[in-house]
Structures are given as C-alpha cells and as structure tokens.
Design a protein around this motif. Structure first.
Motif, PDB file in Angstrom:
ATOM      1  N   SER A  71      31.071 122.860 -60.504  1.00 57.54           N
ATOM      2  CA  SER A  71      30.980 121.493 -59.992  1.00 57.54           C
ATOM      3  C   SER A  71      29.800 120.752 -60.613  1.00 57.54           C
ATOM      4  O   SER A  71      29.838 119.539 -60.774  1.00 57.54           O
ATOM      5  N   ARG A  72      28.762 121.474 -60.989  1.00 58.40           N
ATOM      6  CA  ARG A  72      27.636 120.826 -61.669  1.00 58.40           C
ATOM      7  C   ARG A  72      27.976 120.500 -63.125  1.00 58.40           C
ATOM      8  O   ARG A  72      27.491 119.524 -63.681  1.00 58.40           O
ATOM      9  N   GLU A  73      28.811 121.336 -63.751  1.00 61.93           N
ATOM     10  CA  GLU A  73      29.179 121.122 -65.156  1.00 61.93           C
ATOM     11  C   GLU A  73      30.245 120.052 -65.315  1.00 61.93           C
ATOM     12  O   GLU A  73      30.188 119.246 -66.217  1.00 61.93           O
ATOM     13  N   LEU A  74      31.245 120.093 -64.440  1.00 64.73           N
ATOM     14  CA  LEU A  74      32.349 119.151 -64.551  1.00 64.73           C
ATOM     15  C   LEU A  74      31.948 117.799 -63.989  1.00 64.73           C
ATOM     16  O   LEU A  74      31.126 117.702 -63.087  1.00 64.73           O
ATOM     17  N   GLN A  75      32.564 116.770 -64.511  1.00 64.38           N
ATOM     18  CA  GLN A  75      32.233 115.418 -64.088  1.00 64.38           C
ATOM     19  C   GLN A  75      33.433 114.814 -63.386  1.00 64.38           C
ATOM     20  O   GLN A  75      34.505 115.391 -63.338  1.00 64.38           O
ATOM     21  N   SER A  76      33.257 113.615 -62.875  1.00 60.14           N
ATOM     22  CA  SER A  76      34.364 112.940 -62.224  1.00 60.14           C
ATOM     23  C   SER A  76      35.377 112.504 -63.288  1.00 60.14           C
ATOM     24  O   SER A  76      35.045 112.378 -64.466  1.00 60.14           O
ATOM     25  N   PRO A  77      36.630 112.273 -62.889  1.00 51.77           N
ATOM     26  CA  PRO A  77      37.655 111.878 -63.870  1.00 51.77           C
ATOM     27  C   PRO A  77      37.293 110.612 -64.643  1.00 51.77           C
ATOM     28  O   PRO A  77      37.570 110.504 -65.833  1.00 51.77           O
ATOM     29  N   GLY A  78      36.646 109.654 -63.991  1.00 54.90           N
ATOM     30  CA  GLY A  78      36.251 108.428 -64.685  1.00 54.90           C
ATOM     31  C   GLY A  78      35.219 108.697 -65.778  1.00 54.90           C
ATOM     32  O   GLY A  78      35.297 108.144 -66.879  1.00 54.90           O
ATOM     33  N   GLU A  79      34.256 109.562 -65.479  1.00 54.59           N
ATOM     34  CA  GLU A  79      33.236 109.909 -66.470  1.00 54.59           C
ATOM     35  C   GLU A  79      33.852 110.666 -67.638  1.00 54.59           C
ATOM     36  O   GLU A  79      33.486 110.446 -68.797  1.00 54.59           O
ATOM     37  N   LEU A  80      34.794 111.567 -67.349  1.00 54.15           N
ATOM     38  CA  LEU A  80      35.461 112.309 -68.417  1.00 54.15           C
ATOM     39  C   LEU A  80      36.289 111.379 -69.299  1.00 54.15           C
ATOM     40  O   LEU A  80      36.309 111.528 -70.522  1.00 54.15           O
ATOM     41  N   GLU A  81      36.979 110.413 -68.680  1.00 50.66           N
ATOM     42  CA  GLU A  81      37.765 109.453 -69.459  1.00 50.66           C
ATOM     43  C   GLU A  81      36.887 108.652 -70.398  1.00 50.66           C
ATOM     44  O   GLU A  81      37.212 108.462 -71.569  1.00 50.66           O
ATOM     45  N   SER A  82      35.756 108.175 -69.900  1.00 53.23           N
ATOM     46  CA  SER A  82      34.867 107.388 -70.754  1.00 53.23           C
ATOM     47  C   SER A  82      34.276 108.244 -71.869  1.00 53.23           C
ATOM     48  O   SER A  82      34.121 107.781 -73.002  1.00 53.23           O
ATOM     49  N   GLU A  83      33.980 109.511 -71.578  1.00 53.24           N
ATOM     50  CA  GLU A  83      33.450 110.403 -72.616  1.00 53.24           C
ATOM     51  C   GLU A  83      34.497 110.662 -73.704  1.00 53.24           C
ATOM     52  O   GLU A  83      34.180 110.666 -74.899  1.00 53.24           O
ATOM     53  N   ILE A  84      35.753 110.844 -73.300  1.00 52.57           N
ATOM     54  CA  ILE A  84      36.826 111.060 -74.276  1.00 52.57           C
ATOM     55  C   ILE A  84      37.032 109.819 -75.121  1.00 52.57           C
ATOM     56  O   ILE A  84      37.198 109.905 -76.350  1.00 52.57           O
ATOM     57  N   SER A  85      37.012 108.640 -74.508  1.00 51.93           N
ATOM     58  CA  SER A  85      37.207 107.407 -75.291  1.00 51.93           C
ATOM     59  C   SER A  85      36.040 107.182 -76.248  1.00 51.93           C
ATOM     60  O   SER A  85      36.235 106.724 -77.379  1.00 51.93           O
ATOM     61  N   GLU A  86      34.820 107.511 -75.830  1.00 46.58           N
ATOM     62  CA  GLU A  86      33.671 107.387 -76.735  1.00 46.58           C
ATOM     63  C   GLU A  86      33.788 108.354 -77.907  1.00 46.58           C
ATOM     64  O   GLU A  86      33.439 108.011 -79.041  1.00 46.58           O
ATOM     65  N   THR A  87      34.288 109.563 -77.642  1.00 44.33           N
ATOM     66  CA  THR A  87      34.480 110.551 -78.707  1.00 44.33           C
ATOM     67  C   THR A  87      35.521 110.061 -79.704  1.00 44.33           C
ATOM     68  O   THR A  87      35.335 110.155 -80.918  1.00 44.33           O
ATOM     69  N   ARG A  88      36.626 109.517 -79.206  1.00 43.89           N
ATOM     70  CA  ARG A  88      37.662 108.981 -80.097  1.00 43.89           C
ATOM     71  C   ARG A  88      37.136 107.810 -80.915  1.00 43.89           C
ATOM     72  O   ARG A  88      37.435 107.680 -82.094  1.00 43.89           O
ATOM     73  N   LYS A  89      36.336 106.948 -80.267  1.00 44.27           N
ATOM     74  CA  LYS A  89      35.774 105.790 -80.971  1.00 44.27           C
ATOM     75  C   LYS A  89      34.828 106.240 -82.081  1.00 44.27           C
ATOM     76  O   LYS A  89      34.877 105.724 -83.198  1.00 44.27           O
ATOM     77  N   SER A  90      33.975 107.220 -81.790  1.00 48.60           N
ATOM     78  CA  SER A  90      33.042 107.680 -82.825  1.00 48.60           C
ATOM     79  C   SER A  90      33.788 108.390 -83.944  1.00 48.60           C
ATOM     80  O   SER A  90      33.405 108.305 -85.111  1.00 48.60           O
ATOM     81  N   SER A  91      34.892 109.082 -83.623  1.00 48.14           N
ATOM     82  CA  SER A  91      35.700 109.710 -84.661  1.00 48.14           C
ATOM     83  C   SER A  91      36.339 108.652 -85.558  1.00 48.14           C
ATOM     84  O   SER A  91      36.371 108.797 -86.778  1.00 48.14           O
ATOM     85  N   ALA A  92      36.839 107.596 -84.945  1.00 53.38           N
ATOM     86  CA  ALA A  92      37.434 106.515 -85.736  1.00 53.38           C
ATOM     87  C   ALA A  92      36.379 105.814 -86.582  1.00 53.38           C
ATOM     88  O   ALA A  92      36.623 105.481 -87.752  1.00 53.38           O
ATOM     89  N   ASP A  93      35.180 105.614 -86.025  1.00 54.20           N
ATOM     90  CA  ASP A  93      34.094 105.003 -86.800  1.00 54.20           C
ATOM     91  C   ASP A  93      33.710 105.888 -87.982  1.00 54.20           C
ATOM     92  O   ASP A  93      33.456 105.402 -89.085  1.00 54.20           O
ATOM     93  N   GLY A  94      33.664 107.199 -87.744  1.00 54.23           N
ATOM     94  CA  GLY A  94      33.344 108.131 -88.829  1.00 54.23           C
ATOM     95  C   GLY A  94      34.403 108.119 -89.906  1.00 54.23           C
ATOM     96  O   GLY A  94      34.106 108.187 -91.100  1.00 54.23           O
ATOM     97  N   SER A  95      35.674 108.007 -89.505  1.00 58.50           N
ATOM     98  CA  SER A  95      36.761 107.945 -90.493  1.00 58.50           C
ATOM     99  C   SER A  95      36.664 106.678 -91.322  1.00 58.50           C
ATOM    100  O   SER A  95      36.890 106.692 -92.526  1.00 58.50           O
TER     101      SER A  95
END
Length: 150
Positions: A90-114
């Motif tokens: 429970s300390r490691e996992l985050q709320s669904p909203g936080e996970l969604e924003s982290e995934i979208s940020e990861t996709r955005k940085s991947s697209a920026d890197g590409s």
C-alpha cells in the motif's frame, strides 16, 4: 560492456567440495528436494528410535498438542506476514489517478525522445533510446566544435 546476465557468471567459484555442497544446499539446490530429504531423514530417525525402543511413543495426546501448536503458530505467522506485505504494497502502490498521470507522463517523454532522436517509432528498450540520444548529443557536440574551430 560485459554481459553479466548469465547465472554462471554471477556465481562465485567454490574452492572445496564442502563449499560446493554448502553452496548447493543454501543457494542452488531445489528447495522441494531439500525439504523432502530433511523430512525423510527425520522420519527415518524417529522410526529407528521408536522400533529400537529408545523413544517409544505411547501417549498420542502429547503429539496432538505439539502438532496443534505448530498449526496455530503457522496460521498466526501467515496472518502477520500477509498483513506486513499489504502494508508495504500500500505504501508502494499509488491511487489510480496518480498511476494514470505517471503513465501519460511516461508516454509523453517517450514521444518527446522519439521526436528528438528523429525516430519513426518509439524505442522498445530504454537502452536503445538512451544510446540514440547520446549519439545525437555527441554528434551535435562534435559538429559544433568543428564549426567553432573552423
């Protein structure tokens, strides 16, 4: 760069036969086989002591109490371990909203890197992306040095 992903490269060399046996028992051995061997050894030892008359089992009630205590202790131990695991997760996992924003940020940085690397598709491994970005950075640095010197 050295490839140290194989199991053989990660194992320290054993000097003597006792070291190899110790390493097999503690690290490399099949846990089921070791547990079965230990259980069979204890069973045979008890059988030998019981048949020889050195340790006769006449009162089954004491054995019942011993096994009941072990079973109750296991239930308690399992409950405590599961509770601690849930607390840590429970300390490691985050709320669904936080996970969604982290995934979208990861996709955005991947697209920026590409886009930065002029790649037509996203990289599958982080090492591919990093090596491409480093090669672009070093080529742009070397070309800027040629321009400033020339």
């Amino acid at each position: 760069m050295l490839d140290t992903t194989s199991e053989e490269a990660a194992k320290p060399p054993s000097e003597s036969a006792t070291d190899r046996i110790k390493q097999w028992l503690l690290l490399d051995g099949d846990r089921s086989a070791i547990a079965a061997f230990v259980a069979i050894a204890f069973g045979l030892t008890y059988l030998a002591l019981s048949v020889s008359g050195l340790a006769p089992l006449t009162d089954m009630q004491s054995l019942f109490y011993a096994f009941s205590g072990m079973i109750a202790g296991n239930f308690t131990l399992i409950t405590v371990v599961v509770s601690i695991n849930q607390l840590l997760l429970s300390r490691e996992l985050q709320s669904p909203g936080e996970l969604e924003s982290e995934i979208s940020e990861t996709r955005k940085s991947s697209a920026d890197g590409s886009r930065t690397a002029d790649a037509t598709s996203a990289f599958r491994a982080p090492t591919q992306a990093m090596s491409r970005l480093v090669s672009i950075a070093t080529s742009s640095t070397s070309s800027s040095l040629i321009v400033s010197v020339g």
